[in-house]
Design a protein around this motif. Sequence first.
Motif, PDB file in Angstrom:
ATOM      1  N   ALA A 257       0.848  -1.201   0.000  1.00 47.23           N
ATOM      2  CA  ALA A 257       0.000   0.000   0.000  1.00 47.23           C
ATOM      3  C   ALA A 257       0.875   1.240   0.000  1.00 47.23           C
ATOM      4  O   ALA A 257       1.970   1.230   0.570  1.00 47.23           O
ATOM      5  CB  ALA A 257      -0.914   0.017   1.215  1.00 47.23           C
ATOM      6  N   ILE A 259       0.536   5.358   0.747  1.00 49.27           N
ATOM      7  CA  ILE A 259      -0.328   6.436   1.239  1.00 49.27           C
ATOM      8  C   ILE A 259       0.377   7.778   1.069  1.00 49.27           C
ATOM      9  O   ILE A 259       1.414   8.021   1.684  1.00 49.27           O
ATOM     10  CB  ILE A 259      -0.680   6.229   2.733  1.00 49.27           C
ATOM     11  CG1 ILE A 259      -1.209   4.807   2.965  1.00 49.27           C
ATOM     12  CG2 ILE A 259      -1.698   7.268   3.181  1.00 49.27           C
ATOM     13  CD1 ILE A 259      -1.399   4.467   4.430  1.00 49.27           C
ATOM     14  N   ASN A 279      -3.991   4.427 -10.177  1.00 44.01           N
ATOM     15  CA  ASN A 279      -5.038   3.724  -9.426  1.00 44.01           C
ATOM     16  C   ASN A 279      -4.490   3.005  -8.200  1.00 44.01           C
ATOM     17  O   ASN A 279      -3.337   2.573  -8.195  1.00 44.01           O
ATOM     18  CB  ASN A 279      -5.743   2.710 -10.316  1.00 44.01           C
ATOM     19  CG  ASN A 279      -6.747   3.387 -11.238  1.00 44.01           C
ATOM     20  OD1 ASN A 279      -7.197   4.494 -10.961  1.00 44.01           O
ATOM     21  ND2 ASN A 279      -7.074   2.728 -12.337  1.00 44.01           N
ATOM     22  N   TYR A 280      -5.335   2.878  -7.192  1.00 42.57           N
ATOM     23  CA  TYR A 280      -5.069   2.147  -5.934  1.00 42.57           C
ATOM     24  C   TYR A 280      -4.150   2.890  -4.980  1.00 42.57           C
ATOM     25  O   TYR A 280      -3.835   2.394  -3.909  1.00 42.57           O
ATOM     26  CB  TYR A 280      -4.514   0.730  -6.185  1.00 42.57           C
ATOM     27  CG  TYR A 280      -5.249   0.022  -7.297  1.00 42.57           C
ATOM     28  CD1 TYR A 280      -6.622  -0.158  -7.206  1.00 42.57           C
ATOM     29  CD2 TYR A 280      -4.595  -0.398  -8.444  1.00 42.57           C
ATOM     30  CE1 TYR A 280      -7.318  -0.762  -8.235  1.00 42.57           C
ATOM     31  CE2 TYR A 280      -5.278  -1.003  -9.486  1.00 42.57           C
ATOM     32  CZ  TYR A 280      -6.642  -1.175  -9.377  1.00 42.57           C
ATOM     33  OH  TYR A 280      -7.334  -1.758 -10.391  1.00 42.57           O
ATOM     34  N   PHE A 282      -3.373   5.616  -2.203  1.00 44.24           N
ATOM     35  CA  PHE A 282      -4.147   6.340  -1.194  1.00 44.24           C
ATOM     36  C   PHE A 282      -3.595   7.754  -1.051  1.00 44.24           C
ATOM     37  O   PHE A 282      -2.408   7.991  -1.258  1.00 44.24           O
ATOM     38  CB  PHE A 282      -4.060   5.642   0.169  1.00 44.24           C
ATOM     39  CG  PHE A 282      -4.719   4.297   0.189  1.00 44.24           C
ATOM     40  CD1 PHE A 282      -6.099   4.193   0.209  1.00 44.24           C
ATOM     41  CD2 PHE A 282      -3.956   3.137   0.193  1.00 44.24           C
ATOM     42  CE1 PHE A 282      -6.712   2.948   0.233  1.00 44.24           C
ATOM     43  CE2 PHE A 282      -4.562   1.894   0.208  1.00 44.24           C
ATOM     44  CZ  PHE A 282      -5.941   1.795   0.222  1.00 44.24           C
ATOM     45  N   ASN A 283      -4.465   8.664  -0.687  1.00 47.73           N
ATOM     46  CA  ASN A 283      -4.012  10.030  -0.423  1.00 47.73           C
ATOM     47  C   ASN A 283      -4.849  10.636   0.694  1.00 47.73           C
ATOM     48  O   ASN A 283      -6.061  10.421   0.750  1.00 47.73           O
ATOM     49  CB  ASN A 283      -4.145  10.886  -1.682  1.00 47.73           C
ATOM     50  CG  ASN A 283      -3.671  12.297  -1.426  1.00 47.73           C
ATOM     51  OD1 ASN A 283      -2.581  12.502  -0.922  1.00 47.73           O
ATOM     52  ND2 ASN A 283      -4.512  13.267  -1.731  1.00 47.73           N
ATOM     53  N   GLN A 390      -8.805   7.048  -2.080  1.00 47.58           N
ATOM     54  CA  GLN A 390      -8.052   6.145  -2.954  1.00 47.58           C
ATOM     55  C   GLN A 390      -8.404   6.468  -4.403  1.00 47.58           C
ATOM     56  O   GLN A 390      -9.557   6.784  -4.709  1.00 47.58           O
ATOM     57  CB  GLN A 390      -8.401   4.688  -2.652  1.00 47.58           C
ATOM     58  CG  GLN A 390      -7.543   3.700  -3.440  1.00 47.58           C
ATOM     59  CD  GLN A 390      -7.815   2.264  -3.072  1.00 47.58           C
ATOM     60  OE1 GLN A 390      -8.948   1.884  -2.799  1.00 47.58           O
ATOM     61  NE2 GLN A 390      -6.777   1.441  -3.069  1.00 47.58           N
ATOM     62  N   TRP A 391      -7.395   6.421  -5.266  1.00 51.99           N
ATOM     63  CA  TRP A 391      -7.673   6.570  -6.702  1.00 51.99           C
ATOM     64  C   TRP A 391      -8.256   5.258  -7.196  1.00 51.99           C
ATOM     65  O   TRP A 391      -7.612   4.220  -7.124  1.00 51.99           O
ATOM     66  CB  TRP A 391      -6.389   6.896  -7.476  1.00 51.99           C
ATOM     67  CG  TRP A 391      -5.897   8.273  -7.249  1.00 51.99           C
ATOM     68  CD1 TRP A 391      -4.994   8.666  -6.309  1.00 51.99           C
ATOM     69  CD2 TRP A 391      -6.263   9.472  -7.956  1.00 51.99           C
ATOM     70  NE1 TRP A 391      -4.779  10.025  -6.382  1.00 51.99           N
ATOM     71  CE2 TRP A 391      -5.539  10.544  -7.386  1.00 51.99           C
ATOM     72  CE3 TRP A 391      -7.138   9.741  -9.013  1.00 51.99           C
ATOM     73  CZ2 TRP A 391      -5.662  11.854  -7.827  1.00 51.99           C
ATOM     74  CZ3 TRP A 391      -7.255  11.047  -9.456  1.00 51.99           C
ATOM     75  CH2 TRP A 391      -6.521  12.086  -8.868  1.00 51.99           C
ATOM     76  N   GLN A 392      -9.521   5.298  -7.632  1.00 50.30           N
ATOM     77  CA  GLN A 392     -10.148   4.110  -8.203  1.00 50.30           C
ATOM     78  C   GLN A 392     -10.696   4.500  -9.568  1.00 50.30           C
ATOM     79  O   GLN A 392     -11.457   5.451  -9.685  1.00 50.30           O
ATOM     80  CB  GLN A 392     -11.282   3.613  -7.296  1.00 50.30           C
ATOM     81  CG  GLN A 392     -10.779   3.152  -5.930  1.00 50.30           C
ATOM     82  CD  GLN A 392     -11.879   2.561  -5.061  1.00 50.30           C
ATOM     83  OE1 GLN A 392     -13.038   2.481  -5.465  1.00 50.30           O
ATOM     84  NE2 GLN A 392     -11.530   2.150  -3.861  1.00 50.30           N
ATOM     85  N   PRO A 409     -12.034   0.432   0.450  1.00 51.59           N
ATOM     86  CA  PRO A 409     -10.687   0.509  -0.118  1.00 51.59           C
ATOM     87  C   PRO A 409     -10.292  -0.786  -0.830  1.00 51.59           C
ATOM     88  O   PRO A 409     -10.687  -1.877  -0.398  1.00 51.59           O
ATOM     89  CB  PRO A 409      -9.801   0.735   1.113  1.00 51.59           C
ATOM     90  CG  PRO A 409     -10.595   0.253   2.277  1.00 51.59           C
ATOM     91  CD  PRO A 409     -12.040   0.464   1.920  1.00 51.59           C
ATOM     92  N   ILE A 411      -7.367  -3.274  -1.693  1.00 51.17           N
ATOM     93  CA  ILE A 411      -6.082  -3.621  -1.093  1.00 51.17           C
ATOM     94  C   ILE A 411      -5.727  -5.042  -1.539  1.00 51.17           C
ATOM     95  O   ILE A 411      -6.617  -5.902  -1.575  1.00 51.17           O
ATOM     96  CB  ILE A 411      -6.178  -3.590   0.449  1.00 51.17           C
ATOM     97  CG1 ILE A 411      -6.625  -2.193   0.918  1.00 51.17           C
ATOM     98  CG2 ILE A 411      -4.847  -3.966   1.100  1.00 51.17           C
ATOM     99  CD1 ILE A 411      -7.147  -2.162   2.338  1.00 51.17           C
ATOM    100  N   LEU A 413      -2.044  -2.996  -3.228  1.00 54.41           N
ATOM    101  CA  LEU A 413      -1.637  -2.334  -4.469  1.00 54.41           C
ATOM    102  C   LEU A 413      -1.038  -3.385  -5.405  1.00 54.41           C
ATOM    103  O   LEU A 413      -0.104  -4.081  -5.029  1.00 54.41           O
ATOM    104  CB  LEU A 413      -0.573  -1.284  -4.121  1.00 54.41           C
ATOM    105  CG  LEU A 413       0.128  -0.544  -5.259  1.00 54.41           C
ATOM    106  CD1 LEU A 413      -0.848   0.349  -5.997  1.00 54.41           C
ATOM    107  CD2 LEU A 413       1.277   0.284  -4.731  1.00 54.41           C
TER     108      LEU A 413
END
Lengths: 428, 285
Positions: A257, A259, A279-280, A282-283, A390-392, A409, A411, A413
């Motif tokens: 992952a 972040i 994608n996937y 986190f921010n 999360q970028w999806q 989320p 999970i 990555l």
Amino acid sequence: MRKSTIGLLVASLLVFILCASPAVMAAEKVKIGALFPFSGPLALLGQESFNGATVAADIINEKGGLWGKQIEWVKGDGVDPKKAMTECERLISVEGMKLIFGTYSSSRSYAASGVAERNKVIYWEQGAIADPITERGFKYLFRTCPRAGQFGTMAVNFAKEVLAPTLKLDPKAMKVAVMFEDSLYGTTVGSNAAKHAMAMGMNVVATDSYSHKTVDLSPVVMRFKARKPDVIIATSYLQDGLLFWRQAKEANLNVKAFIGTGACHGMPDWAKTFGEEANYIFNIDPAIGINPDVLNAKTKAILKEFREKFNKKFGHFPATHASLGFVGGSVLFEEVLPRAGSLDPEAIRKAALQVDIPKGSTIFGFGVKFAPPAHPAAGQNLLAHPALMQWQEKRMVVVYPVEFGMKKPLIPLPTWEQRGKGETSFVK
Amino acid sequence: MSTAVLQLIINGLLLGGIYALISIGLTLIFGVVEIINFAHGEFLMLSMYASYWLFQLYGVDPYVSLFVVIPAFFAIGWAVQRIIIQPIIHAPPLNQIFATVGMSLVLQNAALFFWKADYRTVRTAYSTVSFSGLMISTPRLVAFVFALAIIAALLIFLKRTYTGKAIRALAQEKRAAMLMGIDIYRMYKIAFGIGIACVGAAGAILIPIYYAFPTVGAMFVLIAFVVVILGGYNSLVGALIGGLIIGMVEAFSGFFLSPHLKEAVYFVIFILILLLRPAGLFGRA
């Protein structure tokens, strides 16, 4: 002859209008200093933050303005912290500003707000998140946005509460790597994340900082490859964030992952550059795309109006920084200044300390209540907090805290190879 | 040797190649025209934008865009020498600094005005070659090979052709070159043109690795100056060796010490070399 006489008349009339109008106009304006990095390496986000605030002012101006007067910005260009100080000085002493609105960049805000405090002028910070800004006991400084420390803490909490159980890892066995750019912003977030992770008993395998002006981040990538972290917590500006990702891909660095904590990893430019590969990730940022059930009815309408007006004015929908500028502006224009009745700094102070609006009444979902001067974080909006996204499918989706979340989320990555092929295998 | 160390050597060499690539033009202009071109980074920025726009608007691959960028930047260099540098060529150094620093500010702000502060980059299909656990990025390898090729080509040009010999004569002794009937102003224009064409080529080669924005030049120009001074002011081979040294120092100190200390380490080495060899590694005192 006649023609030239008429010409002369018209010319003198023009001169008269040109000379007279500024004085007349000035009397009808509420002038507010806008101090942002409008040029230099941070100009992109500085301008974007200010753009958001201008929409907040536009909305008031369309409704007839503040106290019947139109709001007008007087710009100051804070290219670097030193310039931010001299520009703040200029706005106060030459332009006569009683209220400075800024600054997006923490190091510039920290420097310039000191100047405002000395001059007993209100400094209204909408987007600089470094904790020390509100740790100096200032009386004339107010900040509407969350603090950086909260970003680091939230990243670690998410890793412990969501990532560890999903990945079936013991939080104490989880290997965490922290990377941050070494200005005030990155240092505050990054060291706080590392400290909090250690306090939680996690295994912090690397804490690496670097200058965001560097042209090579392969040493960071190589160190991470050698220490094999499960999770990377990163605080980057855009240029170094882009560089890190290019070099991480070149070196095939894979983690479970990733972040990001604000700036780079929340920006459309970052996602545009990496497309599917973003994608996937986190921010953590103050988020506008939160579950609308959190917002009250009035705020829902404001959010809609803001998005439409912003898009019309600037040709794209507002992202985080523009929205922070908007919230900073609208709290000031809707809640504080009408109550203060004038630009007198003492009146504004008193009015700001009276503000107490509950959760759900800003477009970020958080409420507003400023810490009084005796508080260790004097002037800070104590109700502000970020959200984890999360970028999806190339969009940012809020996933944490759970009640703010829009989706679950995804999970872990996927590796670079899987991302290239579009393969995914998430833990349900 | 472990894979990590080998990988560090590769990373250092490839980074050094990039540093050498951007320093070649600066070295040439410094050595021949004897002007410190503070706008060097801005020409790099302009050429990055040039190949970015060629890619974005006409789908031209950045490496193919070299065929457009190199002649165009030679012409720009020629024109800049004729219009801006030539009138101040005999002026005191301070005036020359003002002219090139001014040019850098104008170009930076013009870029900000026309193209905004957005970061622009191209996504090419060039990727990484993996070789028994070692990763070699194709665009970086191209930059490295191109730096070597450009230095070799320039050395041959300077040693074998009449124009090249005339430029070298000019670099060695201006007055004598003039007495021998060399048209020095023409040679200056050619040298400046070649210098700018080199940095133009560097921009096109770097756009698949980096990104264009108005102040991108500032990120590279400081290192380019360090490389040029380290290499000995007017030596092309010196610029190559200087670039490689700094690349290696960054790779190793960044990995073994700390990434945020790598700049400090190469500046310390830089100061030490200047103390011990004030004329640089390959310079004539």
